[in-house]
Design a protein around this motif. Structure first.
Motif, PDB file in Angstrom:
ATOM      1  N   ARG A  21       0.869  -1.180   0.000  1.00 25.66           N
ATOM      2  CA  ARG A  21       0.000   0.000   0.000  1.00 25.66           C
ATOM      3  C   ARG A  21       0.900   1.222   0.000  1.00 25.66           C
ATOM      4  NH1 ARG A  21      -4.421   1.265   4.750  1.00 25.66           N
ATOM      5  NH2 ARG A  21      -5.435   3.025   3.727  1.00 25.66           N
ATOM      6  N   GLY A  22       1.097   1.795  -1.182  1.00 27.94           N
ATOM      7  CA  GLY A  22       2.062   2.879  -1.296  1.00 27.94           C
ATOM      8  C   GLY A  22       3.440   2.360  -0.963  1.00 27.94           C
ATOM      9  N   ASP A  23       4.126   2.977   0.010  1.00 30.76           N
ATOM     10  CA  ASP A  23       5.468   2.541   0.390  1.00 30.76           C
ATOM     11  C   ASP A  23       5.454   1.633   1.620  1.00 30.76           C
ATOM     12  OD1 ASP A  23       4.792   4.396   2.343  1.00 30.76           O
ATOM     13  OD2 ASP A  23       6.740   5.400   2.329  1.00 30.76           O
ATOM     14  N   ARG A  24       4.293   1.063   1.935  1.00 35.82           N
ATOM     15  CA  ARG A  24       4.161   0.220   3.134  1.00 35.82           C
ATOM     16  C   ARG A  24       3.669  -1.174   2.775  1.00 35.82           C
ATOM     17  NH1 ARG A  24       4.619   3.300   7.779  1.00 35.82           N
ATOM     18  NH2 ARG A  24       4.615   5.520   7.379  1.00 35.82           N
ATOM     19  N   ILE A  25       3.941  -2.102   3.700  1.00 32.22           N
ATOM     20  CA  ILE A  25       3.534  -3.489   3.527  1.00 32.22           C
ATOM     21  C   ILE A  25       2.804  -3.948   4.786  1.00 32.22           C
ATOM     22  CG2 ILE A  25       5.612  -4.600   4.461  1.00 32.22           C
ATOM     23  CD1 ILE A  25       5.524  -6.316   1.797  1.00 32.22           C
ATOM     24  N   LEU A  26       1.811  -4.789   4.623  1.00 31.93           N
ATOM     25  CA  LEU A  26       1.004  -5.261   5.742  1.00 31.93           C
ATOM     26  C   LEU A  26       1.700  -6.411   6.457  1.00 31.93           C
ATOM     27  CD1 LEU A  26      -1.769  -5.244   7.247  1.00 31.93           C
ATOM     28  CD2 LEU A  26      -2.491  -6.992   5.611  1.00 31.93           C
ATOM     29  N   LEU A  27       1.864  -6.266   7.762  1.00 26.77           N
ATOM     30  CA  LEU A  27       2.391  -7.332   8.612  1.00 26.77           C
ATOM     31  C   LEU A  27       1.364  -7.642   9.689  1.00 26.77           C
ATOM     32  CD1 LEU A  27       6.076  -6.131   9.165  1.00 26.77           C
ATOM     33  CD2 LEU A  27       5.244  -7.842   7.540  1.00 26.77           C
ATOM     34  N   ALA A  28       1.286  -8.911  10.049  1.00 21.90           N
ATOM     35  CA  ALA A  28       0.381  -9.341  11.116  1.00 21.90           C
ATOM     36  C   ALA A  28       1.181 -10.139  12.135  1.00 21.90           C
ATOM     37  CB  ALA A  28      -0.744 -10.198  10.535  1.00 21.90           C
ATOM     38  N   ARG A 119       7.031   0.437   6.582  1.00 19.92           N
ATOM     39  CA  ARG A 119       7.902   0.805   5.471  1.00 19.92           C
ATOM     40  C   ARG A 119       9.040  -0.213   5.382  1.00 19.92           C
ATOM     41  NH1 ARG A 119       7.794   5.670   8.075  1.00 19.92           N
ATOM     42  NH2 ARG A 119      10.030   5.476   8.448  1.00 19.92           N
ATOM     43  N   GLU A 120       9.663  -0.269   4.238  1.00 15.80           N
ATOM     44  CA  GLU A 120      10.740  -1.234   4.009  1.00 15.80           C
ATOM     45  C   GLU A 120      11.859  -1.076   5.037  1.00 15.80           C
ATOM     46  OE1 GLU A 120      13.186  -3.062   0.200  1.00 15.80           O
ATOM     47  OE2 GLU A 120      12.072  -1.198  -0.041  1.00 15.80           O
ATOM     48  N   ASP A 121      12.188   0.156   5.413  1.00 16.28           N
ATOM     49  CA  ASP A 121      13.289   0.382   6.352  1.00 16.28           C
ATOM     50  C   ASP A 121      12.904   0.097   7.809  1.00 16.28           C
ATOM     51  OD1 ASP A 121      11.614   2.577   6.709  1.00 16.28           O
ATOM     52  OD2 ASP A 121      13.222   4.064   6.612  1.00 16.28           O
ATOM     53  N   VAL A 135      11.667 -12.289   1.478  1.00 11.27           N
ATOM     54  CA  VAL A 135      10.361 -12.270   0.803  1.00 11.27           C
ATOM     55  C   VAL A 135       9.828 -10.839   0.740  1.00 11.27           C
ATOM     56  CG1 VAL A 135       7.940 -12.995   1.027  1.00 11.27           C
ATOM     57  CG2 VAL A 135       9.777 -14.657   1.310  1.00 11.27           C
ATOM     58  N   LEU A 136       9.969 -10.100   1.825  1.00 10.31           N
ATOM     59  CA  LEU A 136       9.516  -8.712   1.830  1.00 10.31           C
ATOM     60  C   LEU A 136      10.328  -7.864   0.863  1.00 10.31           C
ATOM     61  CD1 LEU A 136       8.839  -8.103   5.638  1.00 10.31           C
ATOM     62  CD2 LEU A 136       7.234  -8.807   3.851  1.00 10.31           C
ATOM     63  N   GLU A 137      11.630  -8.093   0.804  1.00  9.30           N
ATOM     64  CA  GLU A 137      12.465  -7.371  -0.162  1.00  9.30           C
ATOM     65  C   GLU A 137      11.972  -7.619  -1.589  1.00  9.30           C
ATOM     66  OE1 GLU A 137      16.502  -8.591   0.520  1.00  9.30           O
ATOM     67  OE2 GLU A 137      16.551  -7.678   2.520  1.00  9.30           O
ATOM     68  N   MET A 138      11.653  -8.893  -1.898  1.00 12.44           N
ATOM     69  CA  MET A 138      11.142  -9.227  -3.231  1.00 12.44           C
ATOM     70  C   MET A 138       9.779  -8.587  -3.478  1.00 12.44           C
ATOM     71  SD  MET A 138      12.246 -13.173  -3.877  1.00 12.44           S
ATOM     72  CE  MET A 138      13.095 -13.803  -2.453  1.00 12.44           C
ATOM     73  N   ALA A 139       8.937  -8.553  -2.454  1.00 12.75           N
ATOM     74  CA  ALA A 139       7.611  -7.936  -2.604  1.00 12.75           C
ATOM     75  C   ALA A 139       7.747  -6.450  -2.911  1.00 12.75           C
ATOM     76  CB  ALA A 139       6.780  -8.145  -1.332  1.00 12.75           C
ATOM     77  N   PHE A 140       8.624  -5.758  -2.180  1.00 18.51           N
ATOM     78  CA  PHE A 140       8.834  -4.329  -2.457  1.00 18.51           C
ATOM     79  C   PHE A 140       9.383  -4.139  -3.877  1.00 18.51           C
ATOM     80  CE2 PHE A 140       8.766  -3.633   2.245  1.00 18.51           C
ATOM     81  CZ  PHE A 140       7.823  -2.613   2.262  1.00 18.51           C
TER      82      PHE A 140
END
Length: 153
Positions: A21-28, A119-121, A135-140
């Motif tokens: 979502r924009g520059d963010r990723i959903l984590l649970a 955010r990625e960082d 996996v998150l790096e690849m998703a971004f």
């Protein structure tokens, strides 16, 4: 879904989804063992007759209330956990996907103790499930390639 998740006779097939979502990723934060209280992607077991993508999107909706549209397959992750005697306690093959956010802020449920849009960082300093950071790096990266296809909000 039938089948014993603890000390299984064979690996269990699962699917997960990295929602961008924009520059963010959903984590649970997982609510159930194994690896409870650890940040991960929403996901779960594939049911008979479901595609991997259908399973990932179903689990996303059930676990977080978020809706998304698939933009790519990332890669499979294997999680193998052995007990002190060396027996296989858990064995999951999880097919991770990338998706773009469509709706929903994310809700705490019986499956997710906490939700965050990171955010990625911000991810590297968090406790995450094994193999999640690549996996998150690849998703971004998939998200950057998709460019304007990502919805920001």
């Amino acid at each position: 879904m039938s089948g014993n998740r603890l000390y299984p006779e064979r690996p269990m097939l699962a699917a997960s989804v990295a929602v961008l979502r924009g520059d963010r990723i959903l984590l649970a934060a997982r609510a159930r063992p194994p690896l409870d209280h650890i940040w991960s992607l929403p996901g779960g077991l594939v049911e008979p007759g479901e595609t991997l993508a259908e399973a990932a999107l179903r689990e996303l909706k059930e676990e977080t209330g978020v809706e998304a549209q698939m933009i790519g397959l990332i890669r499979p992750i294997e999680y193998i956990d052995r007990d002190p005697e060396g027996r296989i306690r858990h064995h999951f093959v999880i097919c991770a996907h990338a998706a773009r956010w469509l709706a929903g802020e994310g809700e705490i449920t019986a499956e997710a103790l906490a939700i965050r849009w990171a955010r990625e960082d911000e991810v590297a300093d968090q406790p995450t499930t094994p193999g999640l950071l690549p996996v998150l790096e690849m998703a971004f990266a998939i998200g950057r390639e998709a460019g304007g296809a990502l919805t920001s909000s």
